[in-house]
Design an enzyme around this catalytic site. Structure first.
Site, mmCIF file in Angstrom:
data_model
loop_
_atom_site.group_PDB
_atom_site.id
_atom_site.type_symbol
_atom_site.label_atom_id
_atom_site.label_comp_id
_atom_site.label_asym_id
_atom_site.label_seq_id
_atom_site.Cartn_x
_atom_site.Cartn_y
_atom_site.Cartn_z
ATOM 1 C CB SER A 555 37.952 -9.589 16.833
ATOM 2 O OG SER A 555 38.237 -9.152 18.145
ATOM 3 C CE1 TYR A 568 33.624 -12.267 19.051
ATOM 4 C CE2 TYR A 568 35.769 -11.561 19.880
ATOM 5 C CZ TYR A 568 34.632 -11.322 19.124
ATOM 6 O OH TYR A 568 34.510 -10.146 18.434
#
Length: 678
Positions: A555, A568
């Protein structure tokens, strides 16, 4: 408008081809003769419709028929230059076509056109080939059918065989068909119904004779220790051996594999005569064109340790290659096609089953089906006589036939990822599904692993069915399920080449609201899960010795700090560093490890659909339905990022154009300057 003759031919073909006892996949051909008005002369013209080259009877449609003028086809007998030059007649068929001619005429066209019967079937039933390959097949043919079915000695398919069968029909008006030595059967009739009935009569009579006169244990008495393992033990051993076997079978050309442990295969490998019979090879041309002249057979008992089996298989593979090369050199002439590869297409493992290999899953599966046909043929022939296939020189003449080489040359070029086998986690939706879809479209076989098995199976079916993709359930946090996913991959397609660590989730919370359970859940799925998948896959990749790719869908958050996202973002940073660590460790095995850093993938995203999107929208003070556009406007390119964009990057990273790139992170975020890699 399709005429009645053609309609009946297609219906007959489909019925015959639908039952595997009648003929093997893509084997045999059917024909019908009739008249149509010639649009040029306005006169009726006698035509023949015959299954064209490469088609399958079970799925035959009008597009698969070649259409020829009978007068011109039969006139070829006047210019036939003899058996030594009969291959030239195939090109001559083009000059007999009617109109656009339909499909390309096959080598068996003469068998249909020269026989004086309105409807002709040529089939490869196991029972008929058992008679055709029996050492005293001619006498058995006489015993079963008298003068109703005539024995025709082996002759390679072609114009001369058509002349031979035509003469048999002329001299034996009472006959309904022939047994073609070493090959199959041909039947005929004045009507489509009669031809079909005669074909089925020959097949049934052969089956009944073998059942009534066959001796027990046609494969010999059971070999001690060679009986089948339990189903679970068979699959476990097959999965353990699959990567090594796939690597061996791909020494010359990368192959996709298929595994089967059906009862006939296990029965064959239990019998004491299986080494002798396997070494004799197959006989029907359709068989050994797909299975090679003979298989590679492990000569160890069923309970032999894995490491012993692997060591022995490597020895046998070396011997097999030497033997095949010698076979080629014994028979090749200056104008023979080059050897296509010396690796086995069929590998038999006592107590376990059969691996078959080909350029794609369908080819590999069909090769296994053909060897199963060969086992059935050997059973029948050994039951009533002794199995005696055609001579080796004849096998070579067909395997390295110039006409077969020309057919191979006409095949479309393989897609960029042909023969590659991919496992994608979290692939039932969103980014994972888009990646799986793109990889399959580029020629790869794909295993879709997801917590939701039903959705995974539906996605696989949507992508292309079991010859292209399968869906399985896999919890990437569970070591046993991860290993089961790798096992499912190698059993479904023979091995593994490409792993995409995509499974993930996100809980958007501030530091103070993030619980230890939140932290553990996200790290277990993404950091631990990626580690477990990569570790299990790397073991198989190393055993295969074919290199490979491991991709991490990380990400933008792995390099860019944002609010309310600590668990996350931290686990994505963990994944990003796994890329670097594994690239450094696995490079010596030819395994590339790269990552992709997406951002703002809202549409189709499972993570966003699970509530994360609403929370991120709240953080940024926008409506959830506007989140994608919000992300787009903060990028340099002002473009929304879609799952397909990440799929494009995944394809590029594992394509041959990136063969020298590892340890790379590719941003797919439409340009987030703060996330530029430094």
């Amino acid at each position: 408008m399709t005429n009645e003759t053609v309609t009946q031919l297609i219906e007959r073909s489909n019925r015959l081809g639908a039952d595997p006892k009648n003929t093997n996949y893509a084997g045999g051909n059917t024909s019908a003769k009739g008249t149509e008005r010639d649009p040029v002369t306005g006169q009726d013209v006698d035509l023949m419709w015959v299954k064209g080259s490469g088609g399958d009877l079970g799925t035959l449609s009008e597009n698969g028929l070649a259409v020829l003028r009978l007068d011109r086809l039969r006139a070829l007998t006047g210019v036939y230059p003899g058996v030594d030059r009969e291959d030239e007649m195939v090109a001559a068929f083009d000059y007999t076509l009617h109109g656009r001619g339909g499909a390309a005429p096959s080598i068996d066209t003469a068998m249909h056109g020269l026989v004086d019967a309105d409807h002709v079937d040529h089939l490869h039933p196991d029972s008929g080939i058992a008679i055709a390959t029996a050492a005293d097949g001619e006498a058995i043919t006489k015993q079963i059918w008298g003068d109703r079915v005539i024995w025709v000695p082996w002759r390679r398919p072609g114009f001369q065989l058509g002349l031979d069968i035509s003469e048999v029909k002329r001299q034996n008006p009472q006959a309904i068909g022939t047994i073609l030595g070493g090959h199959g059967i041909t039947a005929w009739g004045d009507t489509s119904e009669a031809a079909e009935a005669n074909s089925l009569e020959i097949i049934a009579a052969a089956e009944e004779f073998i059942a009534a006169h066959g001796r027990p244990q046609p494969f010999g008495p059971p070999l001690r220790g060679f009986g089948p393992l339990s189903p679970a033990e068979r699959r476990a051993k097959a999965a353990a051996l699959a990567p090594t076997l796939r690597g061996l079978a791909s020494t010359d050309n990368a192959q996709v594999g298929h595994f089967t442990d059906t009862d006939p295969v296990l029965e064959f490998l239990t019998g004491a005569e299986h080494p002798r019979l396997a070494s004799l090879g197959t006989s029907c041309p359709d068989h050994f064109l797909r299975t090679k002249v003979k298989p590679m057979v492990l000569d160890l008992p069923a309970d032999a340790p894995i490491e012993n089996c692997i060591a022995r298989l490597k020895e046998l593979h070396s011997s097999y290659r030497d033997d095949y090369t010698a076979y080629y050199n014994r028979h090749a002439s200056d104008d023979s096609p080059a050897m296509r590869g010396a690796d086995p297409a069929i590998v038999l493992i006592p107590g376990v089953g059969m691996f078959s290999y080909g350029k794609n899953k369908q080819t590999a599966r069909v090769a296994g089906e053909f060897y199963l046909n060969a086992i059935n043929v050997m059973r029948g022939a050994e039951s009533i006589s002794h199995y005696l296939p055609i001579d080796e020189v004849e096998k070579f003449r067909i395997e390295y036939w110039a006409l077969e080489e020309a057919k191979l040359a006409r095949m479309p070029q393989p897609k960029p990822l042909a023969t590659r086998i991919a496992l994608v986690t979290g692939a039932a939706s969103g980014i994972g599904k888009a990646i799986a879809t793109r990889l399959a479209a580029e020629g790869a076989c794909v295993v879709i692993a997801d917590l939701d098995e039903e959705k995974a199976a539906a996605a696989a079916e949507e992508i292309g069915g079991s010859d292209v993709a399968i869906g399985i359930r896999a919890d990437v946090t569970d070591e046993a399920q991860v290993q089961a996913a790798i096992d499912a991959c190698v059993l479904a397609f023979g091995g593994i080449d490409l792993v995409v660590n995509n499974a993930g989730l996100s809980l958007s919370k501030s530091l103070l609201d993030t619980t230890a359970a939140d932290w553990d859940l996200q790290h277990n799925v993404m950091a631990r899960g990626s580690f477990l998948v990569s570790r299990a896959a790397a073991k198989a990749l190393i055993e295969q010795q074919m290199g490979g790719d491991i991709l991490y869908i990380s990400s933008k958050n792995s390099v860019f700090a944002g609010p309310n996202n600590i668990a996350y973002s931290a686990t994505k940073a963990d994944q990003a560093h796994q890329v670097r660590l594994l690239a450094a460790e696995l490079g010596e095995h030819g395994i590339k490890v790269n990552g992709i850093n997406p951002d703002g993938v809202v549409r189709g995203s499972g993570i966003f659909a699970g509530g994360w999107g609403a929370k991120r929208a709240a953080v940024y003070g926008v409506a959830e339905e506007d989140l994608g556009e919000f992300y787009a406007q903060r990028t340099l390119l002002k473009r929304e990022v879609l799952p397909e964009n990440i799929a494009n990057a995944a394809f590029v990273l594992c394509s041959s154009d990136m063969s020298h790139t590892t340890g790379l992170h590719v941003p797919v975020d439409a340009g987030v300057a703060a996330a530029f890699l430094r």
